[in-house]
Write an enzyme that holds these catalytic residues in place. Structure first.
Site, PDB file in Angstrom:
ATOM      1  N   VAL A  65       0.815  -1.227   0.000  1.00 57.55           N
ATOM      2  CA  VAL A  65       0.000   0.000   0.000  1.00 57.55           C
ATOM      3  C   VAL A  65       0.845   1.272   0.000  1.00 57.55           C
ATOM      4  O   VAL A  65       0.312   2.359  -0.192  1.00 57.55           O
ATOM      5  CB  VAL A  65      -1.013   0.022   1.177  1.00 57.55           C
ATOM      6  CG1 VAL A  65      -2.056  -1.070   1.021  1.00 57.55           C
ATOM      7  CG2 VAL A  65      -0.307  -0.077   2.531  1.00 57.55           C
ATOM      8  N   TYR A 156       3.490   4.237  16.248  1.00 57.34           N
ATOM      9  CA  TYR A 156       2.218   3.585  15.894  1.00 57.34           C
ATOM     10  C   TYR A 156       1.040   4.469  16.286  1.00 57.34           C
ATOM     11  O   TYR A 156       0.127   4.725  15.483  1.00 57.34           O
ATOM     12  CB  TYR A 156       2.147   2.235  16.612  1.00 57.34           C
ATOM     13  CG  TYR A 156       0.873   1.455  16.375  1.00 57.34           C
ATOM     14  CD1 TYR A 156       0.585   0.927  15.114  1.00 57.34           C
ATOM     15  CD2 TYR A 156      -0.028   1.214  17.408  1.00 57.34           C
ATOM     16  CE1 TYR A 156      -0.573   0.188  14.898  1.00 57.34           C
ATOM     17  CE2 TYR A 156      -1.184   0.484  17.200  1.00 57.34           C
ATOM     18  CZ  TYR A 156      -1.450  -0.031  15.939  1.00 57.34           C
ATOM     19  OH  TYR A 156      -2.598  -0.761  15.720  1.00 57.34           O
ATOM     20  N   SER A 159       0.576   7.482  14.087  1.00 54.62           N
ATOM     21  CA  SER A 159       0.038   7.152  12.755  1.00 54.62           C
ATOM     22  C   SER A 159      -1.464   6.889  12.844  1.00 54.62           C
ATOM     23  O   SER A 159      -2.233   7.303  11.972  1.00 54.62           O
ATOM     24  CB  SER A 159       0.765   5.941  12.159  1.00 54.62           C
ATOM     25  OG  SER A 159       0.412   4.741  12.827  1.00 54.62           O
TER      26      SER A 159
END
Ligand code: NAD
Length: 247
Positions: A65, A156, A159
């Site tokens: 992706v 993490y 994001s």
């Protein structure tokens, strides 16, 4: 309430294993023609065999992706295969961590590029197709980490918090075309990502005590929310983040 997704077409990223695989299988079981994307061909082959055994309709494509060109190519192929894309599930994600002082740029970039930029690139490629249809459902994987400041989760968590705000903005941009954009926010779902099987019993019990429902979530708990949000019953829900976290 009957959830009827029969005949719809979905694209699910990171569908090779974990929650994404279960989402792909669940949608297909509901009669959705499901296109599964992943970076790992071995996992896609396994999923393809499951689809064949169960008689499900769909396809599997290798797709990172982060790769804008590949994303564009795969989305075009997917839309040509079944003539439309009704549902996009941006599930692909990584959760590498570390405290900020020792966090490498590579780890930071991996979290941002896969979780956030990957979601952006997929939405960018699919939006024109959904606009032309005058309908669509986009579902983005957020996380309880977007809200809870878990130790060592800066890359993490940042994001996923960004995915949440991206979702709100995109919902405003695509709303006039009858396209809803929402986040689903899993709590602790045992998968390979969170190395759940490696946690000590004591650590598992301590974590369990923090959950209102005192049980781990399952992939099916997440899939139930996905099916609802993808259905006509959720046509007036957009720009939001819904927890599926056991409280
Ligand atoms: P997982 O690691 O088991 O599966 C992730 C899948 O994404 C894998 O098949 C992997 O190959 C694929 N992937 C990784 N990088 C990719 C890329 N660049 N392009 C395409 N595919 C890629 O993870 P999971 O636990 O099933 O989590 C799925 C999603 O749910 C993630 O976005 C994760 O952040 C989110 N989430 C999970 C939990 C949990 O407890 N498991 C909690 C909150 C949020």
């Amino acid at each position: 309430m009957i959830i009827d997704l029969n005949g719809k077409v979905a694209v699910v990223t990171g569908a090779g294993r974990g929650i994404g695989r279960q989402i792909a299988l669940t949608l297909a079981r509901e009669g959705v023609r499901t296109i599964a994307l992943d970076v790992r061909q071995d996992l896609l082959d396994e999923l393809g065999s499951q689809f064949a055994e169960l008689g499900y309709e769909g396809a599997q494509y290798i797709c990172d992706v982060r790769d804008a060109l590949r994303v564009t190519e795969v989305v075009r192929e997917a839309s040509e295969l079944f003539g439309r894309i009704d549902i996009l599930v941006n599930n692909a994600g990584v959760a590498s961590g570390g405290v900020v002082e020792s966090l490498s740029e590579d780890v930071w970039d991996a979290n941002m590029d896969i979780n956030l930029k990957g979601t952006f690139l997929m939405c960018k490629a699919v939006a024109p197709i959904m606009k032309a249809q005058g309908a669509g459902r986009i579902l983005n994987a957020a996380s309880f980490a977007a809200i809870v400041p878990a130790f060592g989760s800066a890359a993490y968590a940042s994001s996923k918090a960004a995915v949440k705000q991206f979702t709100r903005v995109l919902a405003g941009e695509l709303g006039p075309w009858n396209i809803t954009v929402n986040c689903y926010s899993p709590g602790m779902i045992p998968t390979e990502m969170n190395h759940f099987a490696e946690l000590s019993e004591e650590r598992q019990n301590r974590l369990l005590d923090t959950l209102t429902l005192r049980r781990w979530g399952s992939k099916d708990d997440v899939c139930s929310l996905i099916c609802f949000l993808a259905s006509d019953h959720a046509s007036y829900i957009t720009g939001t983040m819904i927890d599926v976290s056991g409280g």
